[in-house]
Write an enzyme that holds these catalytic residues in place. Structure first.
Site, PDB file in Angstrom:
ATOM      1  CG  ASP A 217      -1.841   1.184   1.280  1.00 29.34           C
ATOM      2  OD1 ASP A 217      -2.062   1.807   0.226  1.00 29.34           O
ATOM      3  OD2 ASP A 217      -2.350   1.490   2.370  1.00 29.34           O
TER       4      ASP A 217
ATOM      5  CG  ASP B 278      -3.674   5.114  -3.558  1.00 32.03           C
ATOM      6  OD1 ASP B 278      -2.808   4.485  -2.928  1.00 32.03           O
ATOM      7  OD2 ASP B 278      -4.868   5.170  -3.198  1.00 32.03           O
TER       8      ASP B 278
END
Ligand SMILES: *[C@@H]1O[C@H](CO)[C@@H](O)[C@H](O)[C@H]1NC(C)=O
Ligand SMILES: *[C@@H]1O[C@H](CO)[C@@H](O)[C@H](O)[C@H]1NC(C)=O
Ligand SMILES: *[C@@H]1O[C@H](CO)[C@@H](O)[C@H](O)[C@H]1NC(C)=O
Ligand SMILES: *[C@@H]1O[C@H](CO)[C@@H](O)[C@H](O)[C@H]1NC(C)=O
Length: 473
Positions: free
Chosen positions: A150, A357
């Protein structure tokens, strides 16, 4: 450099179903639809095999789709549907917008580190949208752990004994700190504990440092903050890797067989920051195009120096950071090209910046940019019947009965002129244009993982540079 490697045998099954042909003159992509393909991989492109030309000094790991056959996660049915996943992706986007609307800031690209970007420091990731996993060894002796990666968070964690189910979830191999000769919990006066900031969660009765990480979907993990040996490969070991030993996970995002999460954000607790001395605060990944194929994560990839090919194989654009939110990595999207022709969007459209992201699935654009993209794309798709909007998508087509379609090429144009020609996987999701509008013009764009697939995306945090290399996996 350390790179997680992947194995081409996994991709064979889907390659036979699908192919793509790109005509760079007309800027259209021709897709052959695989009628027998599962809906998730209804069409695909065959990117050239990866010949990653990385220099020394780093390390590479295999990156797999969380639910794919190549995933090291014990195989089971994907627990949530595509519609549900997109619904949660939208929830996450709304969460970001909600948080942002409390601040006045807009993201600008006029100043690198001094950028005016203001993002909420509490912005977490919706765990369900994290789709890519790596396998690492933790402790002595090393215990295999499957961890989601992440870029939108910093604190890493794995499930640790004791961990009753619930509030923990059934995982591959529960890490037992008592069985590791190198594990140590931080006491509450340790620098690593003080550095936790908003992730600090007090002291337990044994004066051990407690942490909490809250995610955007209201999930959270709590436990003891400690350190242990992290084995990336036989020759790449991180001593004293700091992570959360999770004794409880709550929320909807936690209900699967992932052992933990590896934070790749820009904050002090992330793997990237902790290994800065070894790998130079630089990493890259290639997200595989389908759940059935694999990609890689490289620590120590560099845009310059380091003995590799430098930026020569990458198109590059500046990385923007925000002092108040060191976790996040921003780029400056300037325009979008459809069929080789730029939309000519005014710079003000993208003035709020673009978050890069790995945890957002579908790219979100300001409404003005989205509608211009949708119109231009539809103009290039006149020969196909339009279909009803589907979940978060409003530009959908009916390809029933067709075994070959031609779609306009779509490219993202970044500051400095970097043109990123999206793979077919980054343009259509099933039979819809794979982009969605933000709720308002002021919210920053987000470059989601669907659009990043097949590219090696380089985050050279030290040099404040993003790079994109096509056809890397
Ligand atoms: C640099 O790139 C060339 C061609 O793209 C390749 O043949 C060579 O092996 C690369 N060198 C390194 C050190 O990666
Ligand atoms: C937001 O704007 C208002 C009015 O313009 C101002 O009073 C306030 O201080 C600003 N808040 C922040 C966090 O900048
Ligand atoms: C806490 O840990 C630090 C660093 O390891 C050590 O210097 C200190 O003595 C410890 N404090 C207590 C109360 O155990
Ligand atoms: C953790 O998540 C659960 C479930 O969403 C929620 O009920 C609880 O309040 C959260 N705890 C904290 C401290 O945020």
């Amino acid at each position: 450099m350390f790179r997680w490697h992947y194995f081409s045998s996994c991709a064979v099954a889907i390659l036979s179903l699908l192919m793509q042909e790109m005509n760079r003159v007309t800027r259209f992509l021709t897709l052959i639809l695989g009628s027998s393909a599962p809906s998730e991989t209804r069409f695909s492109s065959v990117a050239g095999p990866s010949s990653s030309a990385s220099g020394g000094g780093g390390t590479t790991l295999t990156l797999n789709h969380r639910y794919g056959p190549c995933s090291p996660v014990p195989s089971e049915k994907r627990p949530i549907s595509d519609e549900e996943l997109l619904r949660r992706d939208q929830l996450r986007a709304e969460y970001i917008r909600r948080k942002l609307s409390r601040s006045n800031g807009t993201a600008g690209e006029d100043g690198g580190q001094q950028s005016k970007v203001t993002v909420p420091t509490t912005l977490g990731t919706s765990l369900d949208t994290l789709e890519y996993v790596i396998s690492v060894g933790l402790g002595s002796p090393a215990v295999k752990q499957m961890m989601c990666i992440d870029t939108g968070s910093d604190v890493s964690w794995v499930q640790c004994k004791p961990c009753p189910i619930p509030p923990c979830h059934a995982a591959g191999s529960l890490f037992d700190p008592a069985a590791s000769s190198t594990y140590a919990a931080f006491n509450c006066s340790a620098a690593a504990c003080k550095q936790l900031g908003k992730h600090a969660n007090g002291c337990d009765s044994k004066s051990q440092c407690q942490y909490i990480v809250r995610y955007g979907d209201d999930s959270n993990t709590t436990g003891t903050y400690g350190s242990d040996k992290l084995t990336l490969s036989a020759s790449d070991v991180v001593e004293g890797f700091q992570f959360g030993c999770s004794h409880a996970e709550l929320g909807t995002g936690m209900n699967d067989k992932i052992d933990g999460l590896m934070g790749l954000g820009g904050g002090a607790q992330s793997l990237v920051s902790q290994t800065a001395a070894n790998y130079g605060k630089s990493f890259s990944y290639c997200l595989p195009p389908t759940a059935a194929s694999s990609g890689f994560l490289t620590l120590g990839a560099r845009s310059s120096g380091g003995g590799g090919n430098g930026t020569s194989q990458f198109v590059t654009t500046p990385m923007l950071r925000v002092k108040e939110s060191p976790t996040f990595y921003f780029a400056a999207l300037k325009d979008i090209a459809v069929g080789g022709k730029k939309l000519g969007l005014p710079p003000s459209v993208f003035s709020a910046g673009s978050l890069m992201d790995s945890g957002t699935i579908i790219t979100r654009l300001p409404p003005t940019a989205y509608s211009a993209l949708s119109s231009a794309f539809q103009a290039g798709m006149k020969q196909y019947k339009k279909a009803q909007p589907s979940s978060i998508f409003d530009t959908c087509f009916d390809f029933t009965g067709l075994d070959k379609i031609t779609i306009p090429a779509v490219a993202l144009v970044f500051s400095g002129g970097a043109v990123v020609d999206l793979d077919a996987h980054g343009i259509l999701h099933r039979s819809c244009l794979a982009f969605a509008p933000n709720a308002d013009e002021k919210t920053f764009s987000t470059i989601g993982n669907v659009q990043q697939r097949t590219f090696e995306v380089l985050y050279d945090v030290g040099s404040s540079v993003f790079g994109f290399r096509a056809g890397a996996c």
